[in-house]
Scaffold this motif. Structure first.
Motif, PDB file in Angstrom:
ATOM      1  N   ASN A   1      41.331  50.633  25.251  1.00  0.00           N
ATOM      2  CA  ASN A   1      40.454  50.141  26.311  1.00  0.00           C
ATOM      3  C   ASN A   1      40.848  48.738  26.751  1.00  0.00           C
ATOM      4  O   ASN A   1      40.729  48.392  27.939  1.00  0.00           O
ATOM      5  CB  ASN A   1      39.007  50.160  25.814  1.00  0.00           C
ATOM      6  N   ARG A   2      41.345  47.936  25.810  1.00  0.00           N
ATOM      7  CA  ARG A   2      41.787  46.590  26.150  1.00  0.00           C
ATOM      8  C   ARG A   2      43.012  46.633  27.073  1.00  0.00           C
ATOM      9  O   ARG A   2      43.124  45.850  28.011  1.00  0.00           O
ATOM     10  CB  ARG A   2      42.106  45.817  24.867  1.00  0.00           C
ATOM     11  N   ARG A   3      43.912  47.593  26.818  1.00  0.00           N
ATOM     12  CA  ARG A   3      45.109  47.724  27.647  1.00  0.00           C
ATOM     13  C   ARG A   3      44.808  48.408  28.981  1.00  0.00           C
ATOM     14  O   ARG A   3      45.405  48.091  29.998  1.00  0.00           O
ATOM     15  CB  ARG A   3      46.189  48.517  26.899  1.00  0.00           C
ATOM     16  N   ASP A   4      43.863  49.356  28.942  1.00  0.00           N
ATOM     17  CA  ASP A   4      43.546  50.141  30.133  1.00  0.00           C
ATOM     18  C   ASP A   4      42.032  50.249  30.281  1.00  0.00           C
ATOM     19  O   ASP A   4      41.399  51.127  29.683  1.00  0.00           O
ATOM     20  CB  ASP A   4      44.168  51.536  30.019  1.00  0.00           C
ATOM     21  N   PRO A   5      41.408  49.388  31.084  1.00  0.00           N
ATOM     22  CA  PRO A   5      39.944  49.413  31.239  1.00  0.00           C
ATOM     23  C   PRO A   5      39.402  50.735  31.756  1.00  0.00           C
ATOM     24  O   PRO A   5      38.201  51.011  31.616  1.00  0.00           O
ATOM     25  CB  PRO A   5      39.685  48.285  32.247  1.00  0.00           C
ATOM     26  N   GLU A   6      40.260  51.574  32.352  1.00  0.00           N
ATOM     27  CA  GLU A   6      39.800  52.881  32.816  1.00  0.00           C
ATOM     28  C   GLU A   6      39.590  53.861  31.668  1.00  0.00           C
ATOM     29  O   GLU A   6      38.951  54.900  31.834  1.00  0.00           O
ATOM     30  CB  GLU A   6      40.818  53.467  33.810  1.00  0.00           C
ATOM     31  N   PHE A   7      40.153  53.533  30.488  1.00  0.00           N
ATOM     32  CA  PHE A   7      39.941  54.383  29.307  1.00  0.00           C
ATOM     33  C   PHE A   7      38.556  54.064  28.740  1.00  0.00           C
ATOM     34  O   PHE A   7      38.257  52.927  28.381  1.00  0.00           O
ATOM     35  CB  PHE A   7      41.013  54.123  28.258  1.00  0.00           C
TER      36      PHE A   7
END
Length: 703
Positions: free
Chosen positions: A289-295
């Protein structure tokens, strides 16, 4: 002091009082029914509390001799001191703060009262001496043990740590104090939620032993594996009072297990992944989630409602089978790949990863609640249970798994407080609420120790004559900073934590003692009764009946003057126990009333089963009189039901003359409410006892 079987018990008494009071005390002691007292008299100015020794067993002193600057522990820890005062010139709280054990009014100095007070004071002094001796032996044991020993006093929320315990943390040369944080602040952040949960489960009675492995930070910053084990100690009412246990160094074993045991990743009972798997998957989800806020990810934390009652009623083996069946049901509710784990005890966690919408968690919670409407089958038993579910999600930008688990647990607690079988999604206000709840709980424990509670009395009147017939005893908390706090702010928390038991005991003793004193002072008021609320926790105590009998015997109040009030839900929670205990109470002449009648189950069958003496109409129905005829129609129904069953009936919350008039026309026997009086402290209640006819009955005649 002697307690021989061959001779009556005796005690040596020093009286520090003026001539008239000293003579009254000596005369009363000589006529004591069972004890023999040796008395010596000194002038009040001659008694020296700094030199209390073994020459006397108990001290009877004029209240003026007590020094308000002397700690009660300094005096009462050596010999019991009983203060005598003139009518209402001081308070028991002030006397105890100045070193006194008990306060008696001069007009109440009967031989029986004086003997009973001295006996009780000596018994408490002996208990105190035994406790100090036991603590000394315990301290010696803790110094000698190889494991790190700890003892947690739940009443004061302090923990005593042995020298060996401090060595395990590498802090043996430090003065660390007695706070919980000394231990908990050194626990690895991923292990802390599990340790808290395991301790809470054992304190609440949901597990037979506390046993939890976790890592602790040492002085050099490294971590060591330890095994914490402990057992709770409960008082005679079943309330957890202390938790004692040990810490064992298991670092070498854990290193070996890490090389060889994949089974640690799964729960043995249910076959579900363990909390360790949850923590690892959460670490991965947070990083993604930190790398990809869409996750997105969501966590559901599930806790069975009333699992302790279930455990007690069907046994541990059957309860384990319920947990195993529940695990399978949770698997059936989730999509393939969704993590379901057993977090510990009756707690389960579900991790949804990559969800398109956070509302997926809400839909899953609804599906679980729906599934739990189906019974669990155990041989010939059919068991129904529900669960409370807390939800949190990645929108909160978590950094560590422990934060996710903490917030999901807070949301679960909110769901339980909303009435069980509920779901609740975490928000920031919940965390502050949880902190406030914890702070209030700690203050409540301190209030019990420091005796900060007071009983207020609300009059109950006969509607036909406006004559005082009784009082309802209502507790107030004299908070040192916030002033007088009403029960609506703390009773629910006291119920939830079990602290309602000591509070209820205080109200019972204080109210009965006060009513007995009023009866002695005003013989024409012997028909005035005292109504006392009884909680579910108290009803579940195996010593409830004997405790009440002992209080009534000690204060000299006849059982017929006592009415115990119980809610409908209290009776239904454990009807078998309620039937047995309430039958015993009624056999002794104590009357039983259903409080807030009409708001709960309102089953006619239990009115017969529990041998109820009367009903109290809830204020919400009385409020509708004159405003909403449809809702108010339940009032005559309840009055008629009570009359048909030969029961008394009391209307609560009467605030207007119109309500009083209509209740009178309905032949409702008694009422209480602000129209007649708010709850008042005992000195104002004493004035009402003297008046008896408290209100002009013109309010019942109409305009």
């Amino acid at each position: 002091m002697t307690w021989s079987d061959d001779a009556p018990p005796s005690a040596r008494v020093l009286i520090a009082a003026e001539t008239e009071l000293a003579a009254q005390l000596i005369a009363a002691l000589r006529e004591a029914p069972s004890w023999r007292f040796e008395t010596s008299v000194v002038h009040p100015t001659e008694v020296d509390f700094d030199r209390i020794d073994d020459e006397f067993d108990v001290y009877l002193v004029d209240v003026s001799t007590l020094d308000p600057h002397v700690s009660s522990a300094d005096v009462a820890g050596r010999r019991p001191v009983i203060a005598i005062c003139h009518e209402l010139e001081t308070s028991l709280e002030r006397v105890r703060a100045a070193g006194g054990y008990e306060l008696l009014e001069q007009q109440d100095l009967t031989p029986r009262t004086l003997e009973r007070t001295i006996r009780h004071a000596l018994e408490q002094a002996q208990l105190g001496a035994s406790l100090r001796e036991a603590k000394a032996r315990h301290a010696l044991l803790m110094r000698a043990a190889n494991d790190g020993l700890w003892e947690w006093d739940l009443n004061t929320d302090t923990i005593h740590y042995s020298p060996r315990w401090k060595q395990l943390f590498g802090i043996d040369d430090e003065d660390i104090g007695d706070s919980r944080d000394v231990w908990l602040s050194r626990v690895h952040q991923d292990d802390l939620p599990g340790l808290r949960a395991d301790l809470s489960a054992h304190i609440d009675g949901r597990s037979v032993i506390h046993q939890f492995e976790h890592r602790v930070r040492q002085r050099d910053g490294g971590y060591r594996w330890v095994l914490s084990r402990g057992l709770v100690r409960r008082d005679r009412w079943g309330r957890a009072s202390a938790l004692a246990g040990s810490l064992t160094d298991i670092n070498r074993r854990k290193r070996a297990e890490a090389l060889a045991a994949p089974h640690a990743l799964h729960d043995e009972l249910t076959g579900l992944p363990s909390r360790r798997v949850l923590v690892e998957r959460l670490e991965h989800a947070i990083e993604q989630n930190r790398r990809d806020p869409e996750f997105r990810f969501s966590v559901l934390f599930l806790n069975l409602d009333r699992f302790k009652v279930l455990n007690d009623s069907i046994g541990l083996d059957s309860a384990d089978r319920i947990l195993a069946q529940l695990a399978q049901r949770l698997r059936d509710c989730v999509a393939e790949g969704t993590l379901v784990c057993r977090y510990g005890g009756d707690e389960f966690a579900i991790l949804i990863e990559g969800n398109d919408e956070f509302s997926e968690a809400d839909r899953l919670a609804a599906a679980i609640h729906d599934n739990l409407r189906q019974p669990f089958d155990l041989d010939e038993q059919t068991i129904f249970t529900t669960a409370s579910i807390g939800i949190t999600n990645s929108a909160r930008n978590y950094e560590r798994p422990a934060e996710v688990i903490r917030d999901a647990g807070v949301a679960t607690s909110r769901a339980k407080r909303r009435g069980k079988s509920r779901s609740s999604t975490f928000d920031t206000a919940m965390r502050q609420e949880a902190l406030n709840t914890l702070r209030t709980q700690m203050q409540l424990r301190e209030a019990i120790v420091r005796q900060q509670f007071e009983v207020y009395y609300q009059p109950i009147v006969a509607l036909g004559s406006c004559r005082l017939t009784g009082f309802e005893a209502l507790v107030r908390w004299n908070h040192p900073k916030r002033g007088v706090i009403g029960p609506i702010e703390f009773i629910a928390l006291a119920e939830e934590t079990g602290l309602i038991v000591p509070i209820g005991q205080f109200v019972l003793r204080e109210a009965c003692s006060q009513m007995a004193a009023w009866h002695r002072r005003s013989p024409d008021a012997n028909d005035v009764s005292i109504s006392i609320n009884l909680s579910g926790h108290q009803l579940g105590s195996p010593t409830l009946v004997t405790d009440i009998e002992q209080v009534l015997d000690e204060v000299g109040l006849p059982p017929e003057a006592v009415k115990l009030e119980l809610t409908e839900s209290t009776l239904i929670d454990d009807p078998t126990t309620a039937t047995r205990i309430l039958g015993r109470l009624r056999d002794r002449g104590i009357k039983l009333y259903i409080d807030d009648f009409g708001t709960g189950y309102s089953s006619l069958s239990y009115l017969h089963r529990f041998a109820i003496d009367g009903l109290k109409i809830d204020k919400s129905f009385v409020d509708m009189v004159g405003h909403d005829d449809r809702k108010a129609a339940i009032v005559p129904s309840i009055v008629g039901l009570a009359h048909n069953l030969g029961m008394g009936v009391v209307a609560e919350g009467v605030e207007t003359p119109q309500q009083a008039r209509e209740l009178t026309l309905l032949d409702c026997g008694e009422a209480q409410g602000y129209l007649f009086s708010r709850p008042v402290p005992r000195d104002q209640a004493s004035e009402l006892i003297v008046r008896r006819i408290l209100w002009d009955d013109d309010i019942l005649k109409g305009p």
